[in-house]
Structures are given as structure tokens and as C-alpha cells.
Write a protein that holds these residues in place. Sequence first.
Motif, PDB file in Angstrom:
ATOM      1  N   ALA A   1       0.205   9.115  -8.142  1.00 28.49           N
ATOM      2  CA  ALA A   1      -0.803   9.065  -9.193  1.00 28.49           C
ATOM      3  C   ALA A   1      -0.142   9.213 -10.550  1.00 28.49           C
ATOM      4  N   ASN A   2      -0.822   8.720 -11.573  1.00 28.84           N
ATOM      5  CA  ASN A   2      -0.308   8.876 -12.927  1.00 28.84           C
ATOM      6  C   ASN A   2      -1.427   9.262 -13.890  1.00 28.84           C
ATOM      7  N   ALA A   3      -1.031   9.887 -14.979  1.00 26.34           N
ATOM      8  CA  ALA A   3      -1.929  10.174 -16.093  1.00 26.34           C
ATOM      9  C   ALA A   3      -1.376   9.429 -17.298  1.00 26.34           C
TER      10      ALA A   3
ATOM     11  N   LEU B   1      -6.702   9.053 -14.991  1.00 21.26           N
ATOM     12  CA  LEU B   1      -5.870   8.923 -13.800  1.00 21.26           C
ATOM     13  C   LEU B   1      -5.735   7.474 -13.361  1.00 21.26           C
ATOM     14  N   GLY B   2      -4.544   7.122 -12.924  1.00 21.90           N
ATOM     15  CA  GLY B   2      -4.262   5.827 -12.341  1.00 21.90           C
ATOM     16  C   GLY B   2      -3.348   6.007 -11.138  1.00 21.90           C
TER      17      GLY B   2
ATOM     18  N   VAL C   1       2.746   9.956 -17.322  1.00 21.91           N
ATOM     19  CA  VAL C   1       3.348  10.958 -16.445  1.00 21.91           C
ATOM     20  C   VAL C   1       2.969  10.609 -15.017  1.00 21.91           C
ATOM     21  N   GLN C   2       3.955  10.549 -14.132  1.00 24.20           N
ATOM     22  CA  GLN C   2       3.726  10.169 -12.738  1.00 24.20           C
ATOM     23  C   GLN C   2       4.117  11.308 -11.801  1.00 24.20           C
ATOM     24  N   ALA C   3       3.366  11.450 -10.728  1.00 20.34           N
ATOM     25  CA  ALA C   3       3.739  12.325  -9.612  1.00 20.34           C
ATOM     26  C   ALA C   3       3.710  11.463  -8.354  1.00 20.34           C
TER      27      ALA C   3
END
Length: 218
Positions: A27-29, A49-50, A207-209
Amino acid sequence: MKRIIITLTGLLLTGAAQAQMGIRVGANAATVSAKTDDEFQHAEADSRLGYQVGVFYQQKLTKRISLVPEVQFSRQRTRLRIEESGIADGGYEANYRLRLSYLNVPVLARASFGRFYVEAGPQVGLLLAAHEKGNATYGTIAGTHEAYFNRPATDGYHKLDVGLCSGAGVQLPAGFGLSVRSYTGLRSITDKPQNVNYYGKLRNQVVQASLSYQFSSL
């Protein structure tokens, strides 16, 4: 640009003798930094969120240092609010959701310390699609007029995005891994008037996780 993507994609698919292929999802913001030299314009953005999904390989250069190219599809969402107060017969305001779809190619240098690692490097992104959905309020001599829009907006944004990535992660048992990564765009994704009358510069910030899985060495 297309040649670079084709070349790196070929490398990912063919691999190398000491490379480890992998897949990465998460996921990313995403948001955008807004800057304008027009004192009558103001813009601000909120992250939404993406997600992203990609394939990569890790090519060891030394015991600790690796090169990690990746090809990634990234869906990025943000909400923008724009105000224009310099219009002679009234103001302008827009509040809308912006959705961007990119094919990203980060090429990262990774330094490993046991199971932990840090990484950094450049990223090139090819815009696949953009979409805007929201409303705008126009002030005129006759009063205010509100318009709703839900439209493709790919032509209003640059096809090429360039920036820098940095991140950290940990390798887990059985080939799995967890990582966080930040991206900062170095160029505006648009430097011409958009459909929403904003003349300033917008730069991607993401920002990605992610959860990754690496296959056994080839």
C-alpha cells in the motif's frame, strides 16, 4: 524512455547467475507538494491510500552491496484544494480527487546488514493514466456557479516523472520480506494550466509499505 523500460524489463525477466528474482506488493500514501509564484493562488493536498505491485531482482555486487532494479505499477491517490482570488469579477475554488497510475522503474543500491538493509536510488515513472473527480466554484458578475466534474485528465500531466527513492527493510524467513520506502519527485508533474485552473507546480510525494517474496537463487 520506452527503451529504458524495455531494457530493464528484459533484465528482470532473464535474470543473472547470482540474481534473486522477487515480487513486491503493498500500500502507499500519496500526495503532492504544491508551489506557485502567483500570490493570488493557493493549493494544498491530502494523502490518500493507493497500492503498488512490482517485480524486481537483487544482483549482488559485493558481500553487502546489491543492485535492485524494479518494474512497478503504482496507483496513487490524493485530494487537492485550489483557491484563486485574483479573478477580477469573482473567485475560483476547486476541491477534487486526483488519481494517477504510473509504471515506475526504480534502480536502487542496497546495503545489507544481516537481515536488515537500507536502499536508495533514482526512479523514473511513466504516466499511464490520470483522473480527476470533484467540484469547482466559479465567481462571476452574475453570481457564483458550481460545476461537478468526473473526467480523464491524462493530457493535463507530464508523461514522465523523475525522482529519488530511499527506504529500509528486513528479510524474513522463507524468502519473505517487509520494507518501507519514500519517493520524492524532482520535477513538476504539470507546468501548464490544468482543467482546474492551477498554474503552479505539483511534485509527487509517496510513502510505500510492502511485502516482498524472493525466489531461490537462479
